[in-house]
Design a protein around this motif. Sequence first.
Motif, mmCIF file in Angstrom:
data_model
loop_
_atom_site.group_PDB
_atom_site.id
_atom_site.type_symbol
_atom_site.label_atom_id
_atom_site.label_comp_id
_atom_site.label_asym_id
_atom_site.label_seq_id
_atom_site.Cartn_x
_atom_site.Cartn_y
_atom_site.Cartn_z
ATOM 1 N N LEU A 110 0.823 -1.207 0.000
ATOM 2 C CA LEU A 110 0.000 0.000 0.000
ATOM 3 C C LEU A 110 0.859 1.261 0.000
ATOM 4 O O LEU A 110 0.532 2.243 -0.673
ATOM 5 C CB LEU A 110 -0.953 0.000 1.197
ATOM 6 C CG LEU A 110 -2.093 -1.010 1.122
ATOM 7 C CD1 LEU A 110 -2.826 -1.076 2.461
ATOM 8 C CD2 LEU A 110 -3.056 -0.665 0.000
ATOM 9 N N LYS A 111 1.956 1.237 0.731
ATOM 10 C CA LYS A 111 2.854 2.391 0.760
ATOM 11 C C LYS A 111 3.470 2.606 -0.625
ATOM 12 O O LYS A 111 3.540 3.729 -1.117
ATOM 13 C CB LYS A 111 3.951 2.193 1.808
ATOM 14 C CG LYS A 111 4.778 3.421 2.048
ATOM 15 C CD LYS A 111 5.694 3.249 3.259
ATOM 16 C CE LYS A 111 6.367 4.564 3.562
ATOM 17 N NZ LYS A 111 7.090 4.547 4.812
ATOM 18 N N LYS A 147 0.920 4.101 -2.863
ATOM 19 C CA LYS A 147 0.748 5.525 -2.561
ATOM 20 C C LYS A 147 1.783 6.358 -3.304
ATOM 21 O O LYS A 147 1.454 7.362 -3.924
ATOM 22 C CB LYS A 147 0.866 5.758 -1.054
ATOM 23 C CG LYS A 147 0.804 7.224 -0.654
ATOM 24 C CD LYS A 147 0.932 7.426 0.843
ATOM 25 C CE LYS A 147 2.378 7.405 1.243
ATOM 26 N NZ LYS A 147 2.604 7.821 2.625
ATOM 27 N N TYR A 148 3.040 5.926 -3.275
ATOM 28 C CA TYR A 148 4.096 6.679 -3.949
ATOM 29 C C TYR A 148 3.943 6.638 -5.462
ATOM 30 O O TYR A 148 4.189 7.631 -6.142
ATOM 31 C CB TYR A 148 5.475 6.166 -3.526
ATOM 32 C CG TYR A 148 5.814 6.539 -2.105
ATOM 33 C CD1 TYR A 148 5.740 7.863 -1.669
ATOM 34 C CD2 TYR A 148 6.200 5.585 -1.180
ATOM 35 C CE1 TYR A 148 6.045 8.212 -0.364
ATOM 36 C CE2 TYR A 148 6.500 5.923 0.127
ATOM 37 C CZ TYR A 148 6.425 7.244 0.526
ATOM 38 O OH TYR A 148 6.716 7.587 1.815
ATOM 39 N N ALA A 174 1.064 9.026 -6.309
ATOM 40 C CA ALA A 174 1.516 10.407 -6.127
ATOM 41 C C ALA A 174 2.412 10.820 -7.288
ATOM 42 O O ALA A 174 2.290 11.941 -7.812
ATOM 43 C CB ALA A 174 2.257 10.551 -4.801
ATOM 44 N N ASP A 232 6.511 12.610 -0.680
ATOM 45 C CA ASP A 232 5.979 13.163 0.568
ATOM 46 C C ASP A 232 7.041 13.250 1.663
ATOM 47 O O ASP A 232 7.004 14.131 2.495
ATOM 48 C CB ASP A 232 4.813 12.276 1.021
ATOM 49 C CG ASP A 232 4.063 12.852 2.188
ATOM 50 O OD1 ASP A 232 3.666 14.025 2.096
ATOM 51 O OD2 ASP A 232 3.865 12.139 3.172
ATOM 52 N N ALA A 248 -3.047 14.665 0.559
ATOM 53 C CA ALA A 248 -3.292 13.322 1.095
ATOM 54 C C ALA A 248 -4.660 12.814 0.669
ATOM 55 O O ALA A 248 -4.808 11.644 0.302
ATOM 56 C CB ALA A 248 -3.177 13.338 2.617
ATOM 57 N N VAL A 291 -4.530 11.813 -3.136
ATOM 58 C CA VAL A 291 -3.842 10.539 -3.350
ATOM 59 C C VAL A 291 -4.692 9.404 -2.772
ATOM 60 O O VAL A 291 -4.863 8.363 -3.416
ATOM 61 C CB VAL A 291 -2.430 10.549 -2.724
ATOM 62 C CG1 VAL A 291 -1.789 9.166 -2.785
ATOM 63 C CG2 VAL A 291 -1.544 11.563 -3.433
ATOM 64 N N GLY A 292 -5.250 9.595 -1.590
ATOM 65 C CA GLY A 292 -6.091 8.569 -0.971
ATOM 66 C C GLY A 292 -7.303 8.221 -1.808
ATOM 67 O O GLY A 292 -7.699 7.060 -1.910
ATOM 68 N N MET A 321 -6.105 6.083 -4.612
ATOM 69 C CA MET A 321 -5.786 4.752 -4.098
ATOM 70 C C MET A 321 -7.064 3.931 -3.940
ATOM 71 O O MET A 321 -7.116 2.774 -4.340
ATOM 72 C CB MET A 321 -5.061 4.836 -2.750
ATOM 73 C CG MET A 321 -3.613 5.200 -2.856
ATOM 74 S SD MET A 321 -2.789 5.211 -1.244
ATOM 75 C CE MET A 321 -2.738 3.465 -0.879
#
Length: 73
Positions: free
Chosen positions: A14-15, A18-19, A22, A30, A47, A50-51, A54
Amino acid sequence: MSKKPLDPNASKALKQMKYEIANELGILNDDTIDKGNISSRQNGLVAGYVGGYMTKKLVEIGEKLLINQSHKK
Protein backbone atom coordinates in the motif's frame (compact mmCIF):
# COMPACT_ATOMS: atom_id res chain seq x y z
CA MET A 1 -13.22 -1.24 12.31
CA SER A 2 -9.44 -1.38 12.45
CA LYS A 3 -7.26 0.61 10.06
CA LYS A 4 -4.64 -2.14 10.13
CA PRO A 5 -4.38 -4.25 6.96
CA LEU A 6 -5.59 -7.85 7.25
CA ASP A 7 -2.21 -9.01 5.97
CA PRO A 8 0.87 -7.29 7.49
CA ASN A 9 2.63 -7.60 4.13
CA ALA A 10 -0.04 -5.37 2.62
CA SER A 11 1.35 -2.29 4.40
CA LYS A 12 4.47 -2.29 2.23
CA ALA A 13 2.43 -2.78 -0.96
CA LEU A 14 0.00 0.00 0.00
CA LYS A 15 2.85 2.39 0.76
CA GLN A 16 4.43 1.60 -2.62
CA MET A 17 1.06 2.15 -4.30
CA LYS A 18 0.75 5.52 -2.56
CA TYR A 19 4.10 6.68 -3.95
CA GLU A 20 3.31 5.39 -7.45
CA ILE A 21 -0.03 7.23 -7.52
CA ALA A 22 1.52 10.41 -6.13
CA ASN A 23 4.16 10.20 -8.85
CA GLU A 24 1.47 9.69 -11.53
CA LEU A 25 -0.31 12.79 -10.22
CA GLY A 26 2.91 14.81 -10.28
CA ILE A 27 3.14 15.08 -6.49
CA LEU A 28 6.66 15.07 -5.10
CA ASN A 29 7.84 12.45 -2.65
CA ASP A 30 5.98 13.16 0.57
CA ASP A 31 9.02 12.31 2.70
CA THR A 32 11.18 15.06 1.18
CA ILE A 33 8.70 17.89 1.78
CA ASP A 34 9.26 20.04 4.88
CA LYS A 35 5.75 19.79 6.29
CA GLY A 36 6.52 22.59 8.71
CA ASN A 37 6.35 25.00 5.78
CA ILE A 38 2.97 23.95 4.39
CA SER A 39 -0.44 24.41 5.93
CA SER A 40 -2.41 21.49 7.30
CA ARG A 41 -5.07 22.31 4.70
CA GLN A 42 -2.54 21.92 1.85
CA ASN A 43 -1.23 18.71 3.33
CA GLY A 44 -4.78 17.38 3.73
CA LEU A 45 -5.68 18.22 0.15
CA VAL A 46 -2.70 16.29 -1.20
CA ALA A 47 -3.29 13.32 1.09
CA GLY A 48 -7.00 13.28 0.27
CA TYR A 49 -6.30 13.44 -3.44
CA VAL A 50 -3.84 10.54 -3.35
CA GLY A 51 -6.09 8.57 -0.97
CA GLY A 52 -9.04 9.00 -3.32
CA TYR A 53 -7.05 7.62 -6.24
CA MET A 54 -5.79 4.75 -4.10
CA THR A 55 -9.35 3.86 -3.18
CA LYS A 56 -10.41 4.02 -6.82
CA LYS A 57 -7.57 1.70 -7.89
CA LEU A 58 -8.22 -0.74 -5.03
CA VAL A 59 -11.90 -0.94 -6.01
CA GLU A 60 -10.89 -1.60 -9.63
CA ILE A 61 -8.55 -4.39 -8.51
CA GLY A 62 -11.28 -5.88 -6.31
CA GLU A 63 -13.82 -5.78 -9.13
CA LYS A 64 -11.41 -7.55 -11.49
CA LEU A 65 -10.74 -10.24 -8.88
CA LEU A 66 -14.47 -10.78 -8.37
CA ILE A 67 -15.07 -11.03 -12.12
CA ASN A 68 -12.21 -13.51 -12.51
CA GLN A 69 -13.51 -15.62 -9.60
CA SER A 70 -17.04 -15.71 -11.02
CA HIS A 71 -15.74 -16.84 -14.44
CA LYS A 72 -13.79 -19.70 -12.86
CA LYS A 73 -16.90 -21.22 -11.26
